[in-house]
Motif scaffolding. Structure first.
Motif, mmCIF file in Angstrom:
data_model
loop_
_atom_site.group_PDB
_atom_site.id
_atom_site.type_symbol
_atom_site.label_atom_id
_atom_site.label_comp_id
_atom_site.label_asym_id
_atom_site.label_seq_id
_atom_site.Cartn_x
_atom_site.Cartn_y
_atom_site.Cartn_z
ATOM 1 N N THR A 377 -17.696 -15.876 14.127
ATOM 2 C CA THR A 377 -16.992 -14.785 14.808
ATOM 3 C C THR A 377 -15.492 -15.034 14.787
ATOM 4 O O THR A 377 -14.705 -14.123 14.513
ATOM 5 C CB THR A 377 -17.492 -14.651 16.260
ATOM 6 N N SER A 378 -15.087 -16.287 15.033
ATOM 7 C CA SER A 378 -13.658 -16.609 14.962
ATOM 8 C C SER A 378 -13.081 -16.255 13.603
ATOM 9 O O SER A 378 -11.986 -15.713 13.499
ATOM 10 C CB SER A 378 -13.430 -18.098 15.201
ATOM 11 N N ASP A 379 -13.833 -16.582 12.567
ATOM 12 C CA ASP A 379 -13.348 -16.330 11.208
ATOM 13 C C ASP A 379 -13.045 -14.854 10.979
ATOM 14 O O ASP A 379 -11.980 -14.500 10.495
ATOM 15 C CB ASP A 379 -14.383 -16.795 10.166
ATOM 16 N N TRP A 380 -14.012 -14.000 11.314
ATOM 17 C CA TRP A 380 -13.737 -12.588 11.015
ATOM 18 C C TRP A 380 -12.809 -11.959 12.036
ATOM 19 O O TRP A 380 -12.088 -11.022 11.724
ATOM 20 C CB TRP A 380 -15.005 -11.779 10.763
ATOM 21 N N MET A 381 -12.797 -12.510 13.245
ATOM 22 C CA MET A 381 -11.858 -11.977 14.232
ATOM 23 C C MET A 381 -10.409 -12.237 13.810
ATOM 24 O O MET A 381 -9.542 -11.394 13.955
ATOM 25 C CB MET A 381 -12.127 -12.602 15.609
ATOM 26 N N ARG A 382 -10.144 -13.449 13.281
ATOM 27 C CA ARG A 382 -8.768 -13.720 12.851
ATOM 28 C C ARG A 382 -8.423 -13.002 11.543
ATOM 29 O O ARG A 382 -7.259 -12.806 11.223
ATOM 30 C CB ARG A 382 -8.533 -15.230 12.715
ATOM 31 N N ALA A 383 -9.457 -12.620 10.810
ATOM 32 C CA ALA A 383 -9.208 -11.991 9.505
ATOM 33 C C ALA A 383 -8.405 -10.695 9.630
ATOM 34 O O ALA A 383 -7.606 -10.372 8.765
ATOM 35 C CB ALA A 383 -10.530 -11.732 8.788
ATOM 36 N N TYR A 384 -8.603 -9.951 10.719
ATOM 37 C CA TYR A 384 -7.871 -8.682 10.859
ATOM 38 C C TYR A 384 -6.364 -8.900 10.722
ATOM 39 O O TYR A 384 -5.685 -8.228 9.960
ATOM 40 C CB TYR A 384 -8.166 -8.013 12.202
ATOM 41 N N SER A 385 -5.843 -9.870 11.479
ATOM 42 C CA SER A 385 -4.394 -10.045 11.401
ATOM 43 C C SER A 385 -3.982 -10.756 10.117
ATOM 44 O O SER A 385 -2.908 -10.501 9.577
ATOM 45 C CB SER A 385 -3.859 -10.771 12.638
ATOM 46 N N GLU A 386 -4.851 -11.604 9.577
ATOM 47 C CA GLU A 386 -4.527 -12.228 8.282
ATOM 48 C C GLU A 386 -4.415 -11.165 7.187
ATOM 49 O O GLU A 386 -3.527 -11.219 6.334
ATOM 50 C CB GLU A 386 -5.603 -13.254 7.918
ATOM 51 N N ILE A 387 -5.337 -10.217 7.253
ATOM 52 C CA ILE A 387 -5.316 -9.140 6.260
ATOM 53 C C ILE A 387 -4.080 -8.255 6.447
ATOM 54 O O ILE A 387 -3.421 -7.875 5.479
ATOM 55 C CB ILE A 387 -6.631 -8.330 6.353
ATOM 56 N N ASN A 388 -3.761 -7.963 7.689
ATOM 57 C CA ASN A 388 -2.555 -7.164 7.929
ATOM 58 C C ASN A 388 -1.306 -7.879 7.415
ATOM 59 O O ASN A 388 -0.424 -7.260 6.821
ATOM 60 C CB ASN A 388 -2.409 -6.845 9.423
ATOM 61 N N ASP A 389 -1.237 -9.176 7.638
ATOM 62 C CA ASP A 389 -0.099 -9.948 7.128
ATOM 63 C C ASP A 389 -0.031 -9.867 5.604
ATOM 64 O O ASP A 389 1.033 -9.689 5.016
ATOM 65 C CB ASP A 389 -0.227 -11.432 7.527
ATOM 66 N N PHE A 390 -1.170 -10.033 4.990
ATOM 67 C CA PHE A 390 -1.263 -9.991 3.518
ATOM 68 C C PHE A 390 -0.764 -8.643 2.990
ATOM 69 O O PHE A 390 0.088 -8.569 2.098
ATOM 70 C CB PHE A 390 -2.723 -10.246 3.135
ATOM 71 N N GLU A 391 -1.268 -7.578 3.590
ATOM 72 C CA GLU A 391 -0.894 -6.255 3.097
ATOM 73 C C GLU A 391 0.576 -5.945 3.376
ATOM 74 O O GLU A 391 1.254 -5.304 2.571
ATOM 75 C CB GLU A 391 -1.807 -5.189 3.726
ATOM 76 N N GLU A 392 1.080 -6.433 4.494
ATOM 77 C CA GLU A 392 2.491 -6.187 4.805
ATOM 78 C C GLU A 392 3.394 -6.838 3.748
ATOM 79 O O GLU A 392 4.384 -6.260 3.307
ATOM 80 C CB GLU A 392 2.819 -6.734 6.201
ATOM 81 N N GLN A 393 3.034 -8.047 3.340
ATOM 82 C CA GLN A 393 3.821 -8.723 2.310
ATOM 83 C C GLN A 393 3.798 -7.958 0.995
ATOM 84 O O GLN A 393 4.797 -7.842 0.298
ATOM 85 C CB GLN A 393 3.253 -10.122 2.044
ATOM 86 N N LEU A 394 2.618 -7.441 0.675
ATOM 87 C CA LEU A 394 2.478 -6.664 -0.547
ATOM 88 C C LEU A 394 3.376 -5.437 -0.523
ATOM 89 O O LEU A 394 4.077 -5.130 -1.482
ATOM 90 C CB LEU A 394 1.020 -6.202 -0.666
ATOM 91 N N VAL A 395 3.329 -4.731 0.606
ATOM 92 C CA VAL A 395 4.109 -3.500 0.730
ATOM 93 C C VAL A 395 5.600 -3.822 0.655
ATOM 94 O O VAL A 395 6.374 -3.102 0.024
ATOM 95 C CB VAL A 395 3.752 -2.767 2.043
ATOM 96 N N GLU A 396 6.007 -4.909 1.265
ATOM 97 C CA GLU A 396 7.422 -5.264 1.229
ATOM 98 C C GLU A 396 7.881 -5.604 -0.183
ATOM 99 O O GLU A 396 9.059 -5.500 -0.496
ATOM 100 C CB GLU A 396 7.690 -6.446 2.171
ATOM 101 N N ARG A 397 6.970 -6.019 -1.038
ATOM 102 C CA ARG A 397 7.348 -6.297 -2.425
ATOM 103 C C ARG A 397 7.081 -5.093 -3.324
ATOM 104 O O ARG A 397 6.930 -5.228 -4.533
ATOM 105 C CB ARG A 397 6.608 -7.540 -2.942
ATOM 106 N N GLY A 398 6.982 -3.913 -2.714
ATOM 107 C CA GLY A 398 6.947 -2.709 -3.537
ATOM 108 C C GLY A 398 5.579 -2.095 -3.749
ATOM 109 O O GLY A 398 5.457 -1.046 -4.375
ATOM 110 N N ALA A 399 4.534 -2.721 -3.224
ATOM 111 C CA ALA A 399 3.197 -2.170 -3.461
ATOM 112 C C ALA A 399 2.941 -0.934 -2.596
ATOM 113 O O ALA A 399 3.397 -0.855 -1.459
ATOM 114 C CB ALA A 399 2.136 -3.234 -3.185
#
Lengths: 490, 490
Positions: A377-399
């Motif tokens: 449960t901890s793993d998938w609970m933390r995944a939400y913000s990890e995924i948001n961080d990942f996507e934010e970085q992508l968007v900032e680099r033009g994605a």
């Protein structure tokens, strides 16, 4: 921050030899255990002021350990392939697998530190960069990394003395550059900024260890012992104590999915016309000059038989095949399993001007892995913000990220499963797994609802696609992608 | 060469629709079989004159097949990471795994063709480039690739007509560049050079198929059928008929190994002095400005307990860890197993200015894989020339290759094995495999002798190291590496 490191420390030669011999044996033994258990990776991050013995110490570590399982990287100027991706991409691509040791000479601290000292970013932006570093490191720790962050410190006076000594010898003169002397002038500002970084990024999972750089022997033993601690760290790889906190289901059973109108359809004529229209538009949009400095990441998610494959074909059909890759996510390879779960997606990120379509994605973590209990449960609970961080970085680099959830009803899925079983040509598309997953429908529905609530962000929103009618879904998908591209390239 | 492609070909719309529907179904079914069997990969190489419908056809293929298992690449200008490696590196890095389809828009034919037409290389150099392409393709075929090479042809008159049509429409005007018109002027020379390339590189394992580009429908069906043949090709993945030809053992039992003097030793003082001397020299050599445009590849081979690990540590110890990587070769990962055996080595090639040390290497093919029967006689027999080709490309792109065979006698190995079993610290280094391999000593010795005879080339010679005395071996290894570096950087 660095007071203790300025106190004189010394170890005699005899003492050093005795300590080193013992340490060496322990390090080799610990490295062997690390490798045999294969549960953790150790990542050593090297930073500090110039001439404080960073290079010498890393060289020492490499003679102590078995160099076949140590991977040292200095990053320097990014390559053109690296510049096209988010700044962390270059670190992700060389993350060591479990059981091995990575040493990073430069790291994600370099760029913000330099920019801050040069006055290019203010304190708020600097703090934000440090916060990101913390989030990245926490994720690594949760994924089995032991992080050893070493800050090498010497006083300004000592630094000047060393530069002069190096310059006096014609064999080492090349090591002192004009930039080094400029950094020397800025010593106080650099150390102040570093103090701030070290303070703000010393977390429970990745504390900084300040290494007094003056005495070579003291420095070596300090680092050796810290490394031994890291290699023997049992905490991180151990299953984390799980949480019982998780999202709360809606009490009345209503949800964003239930609210979708599953009766939406288009007739064949409209379908043909609309499909052609949006396909033509998409082909033109990705040929625009502006798109050369952007990239497009399309994520397809949906239950089995939701029509992802067919929809992907309609999306890629009009596009120049030189521009896109389709990445189908199935079971991870063994190289992928040895690294954090996001690694397998980072390695497929497009260069600028290109497109990647993911048929299933990193959302598997909060969907199938959650429901099937493949992670805690901890793993998938933390995944939400990890995924948001990942996507934010992508968007900032033009994605431009388009995330599509193809929604079909349980009845429609049953109809399609039965159709698949009857048609010889489609029979390979259905197996016992599909029937089993069907029984978990309510749990999947809850996971999807939570995923949408927690990862639909302003920079990467979810689009829900009513997919009971394949034609309707395909047109809506193409229109959505086109509209998002247009909005982003305004 | 292209006569048949200039004859008028046509298919009516109705006929096309009927053919396409049938083809589509067959292609999808064949792609599924390809994937499920996982024995072959299909690589489609696209070439031909401008405006002959290459892009359109690849787009068509992508709509016919399941795009999730098709990987299309256009290479264009190499990235800086690609420029640092041999020209074929960019193709190696994206080779599709078994079960999937790759489409290469540009290929290893582009550069030689352009250079030849521009008069930068003469016919002999051009032929040499084509010969290399043939060797590369034969290797791919032997490793389970079905190669489909398509040459798209239209007449000069037709080309002019198409360019004008494209220019007349403001939506397609961008597609015709000045370079295209320059190519048009050079049409005859291009087609003559292409004829030569097509003729010389049409082999039994990778023949060219000339596609008449004029009629869109005829072109599509031609390519679709050729692709179907490729997808259904059973020949390549089938176990090749094995050969009984192999190197002949020396009748008197004498060999390059037996001729080595295994009694060579150094005393401790000499060892310390010499080791320090050569280590210092090595550290300086790789810091030379000239080394920035070279790279160093060191290969360590030797029987179990020959002392590879210890020797590698002495080589890397003096070197700045930012400059080198040590790659230990163990069992291949599943990503590696799905590709030709050399793939796992290509992926570790150093950039210019860098060093890679291989602890075991591609020579496993002609040593352990030969002796243990992990591959057929044909497989290891062809490996000699495949390896020579590989190393020659490396050297041409600036690499200095040092290949070291650490030779110990059978008695010395026994002594070391027993020592390992007695010492708790070393016990992990010995297992039942090691004892089993020992029984095959004569067969390994024969394999080593053949390897040295067949892969010791003027550009990448073998150095034999008498390693019964570890100190002697380490000094000789360091000296050898230094001398080779010096000679190469003269």
């Amino acid at each position: 921050m660095f007071e203790s490191a300025e106190v004189d420390h010394e170890i005699s030669k005899d003492e050093y030899n005795r300590m080193e011999e013992e340490l060496r044996e322990q390090l080799l033994a610990a490295q062997l255990v690390l490798r045999e258990q294969g549960k953790q990776a150790v990542l050593v991050v090297i930073a500090g002021v110039d001439a404080a013995g960073k290079g010498e110490t890393v060289q020492l570590i490499n003679t102590w350990l078995d160099p076949r399982r140590v991977h040292t990287f200095a990053f320097g100027e990014p390559s053109d392939e690296e510049r096209d991706r988010p700044p962390l991409w270059r670190y992700w691509r060389v993350l060591p697998p479990k059981g091995e040791v990575g040493i990073f000479f430069d790291s994600w601290y370099n760029a913000p530190l330099q920019a801050y000292v040069a006055g290019e970013i203010d304190a708020a932006e600097f703090d934000r960069a440090i916060d990101r570093a913390n989030r990245f490191e926490r994720m690594l720790a949760n994924e089995g990394f032991v992080l050893l962050k070493l800050w090498f410190h010497i006083t300004k006076k000592e630094q000047r003395k060393r530069f002069r000594e190096l310059e006096a010898d014609k064999l080492t003169r090349w090591r002192v550059t004009k930039q080094d002397w400029r950094n020397f002038e800025a010593y106080d500002e650099i150390v102040a900024a570093a103090g701030r970084a070290v303070r703000e990024s010393s977390t429970d999972v990745a504390p900084w260890i300040v290494v007094p750089g003056k005495d070579e022997r003291y420095r070596g033993i300090t680092v050796g012992r810290a490394l031994l601690d890291a290699l023997c760290n049992e905490e991180v790889g151990a299953a984390p104590s799980d949480t019982s906190m998780h999202p709360v289901a809606a009490i009345d059973g209503n949800s964003v999915l239930a609210a979708l109108d599953s009766t939406l359809t288009v007739d064949e004529d409209t379908y043909e016309r609309e499909l052609e229209h949006w396909q033509g538009r998409l082909a033109k949009l990705v040929r625009r000059a502006k798109f050369a400095s952007r990239s497009l990441v399309v994520v397809f998610e949906g239950v089995d038989a939701a029509g992802k494959g067919g929809a992907i074909r309609r999306v890629t059909a009009p596009v120049d095949p030189r521009l896109y890759q389709v990445v189908a996510i199935a079971a991870p390879t063994d190289e992928e399993r040895a690294r954090p779960y996001l690694w397998r997606f980072w390695r497929h990120l497009p260069r600028l001007g290109k497109i990647v379509v993911f048929d299933r994605s990193w959302y598997g973590r909060v969907l199938v892995e959650r429901v099937e209990g493949f992670c805690t449960t901890s793993d998938w609970m933390r995944a939400y913000s990890e995924i948001n961080d990942f996507e934010e970085q992508l968007v900032e680099r033009g994605a431009i990220i388009v995330k599509l959830w193809l929604h079909i009803t349980q009845e429609e899925q049953l109809r399609r499963f039965e159709e698949r079983q009857q048609e010889a040509r489609k029979r390979h598309k259905i197996g016992p797994d599909d029937w089993r997953n069907r029984e978990k429908w309510p749990r999947y529905e809850q996971a999807v609802t939570d995923m949408i609530d927690r990862t639909s962000t302003e920079f990467a929103p979810w689009d829900l696609i009513e997919a009971n009618d394949k034609s309707f879904a395909r047109v809506k998908i193409l229109r959505t992608i086109c509209e998002r591209l247009e909005a982003a390239m305004e």
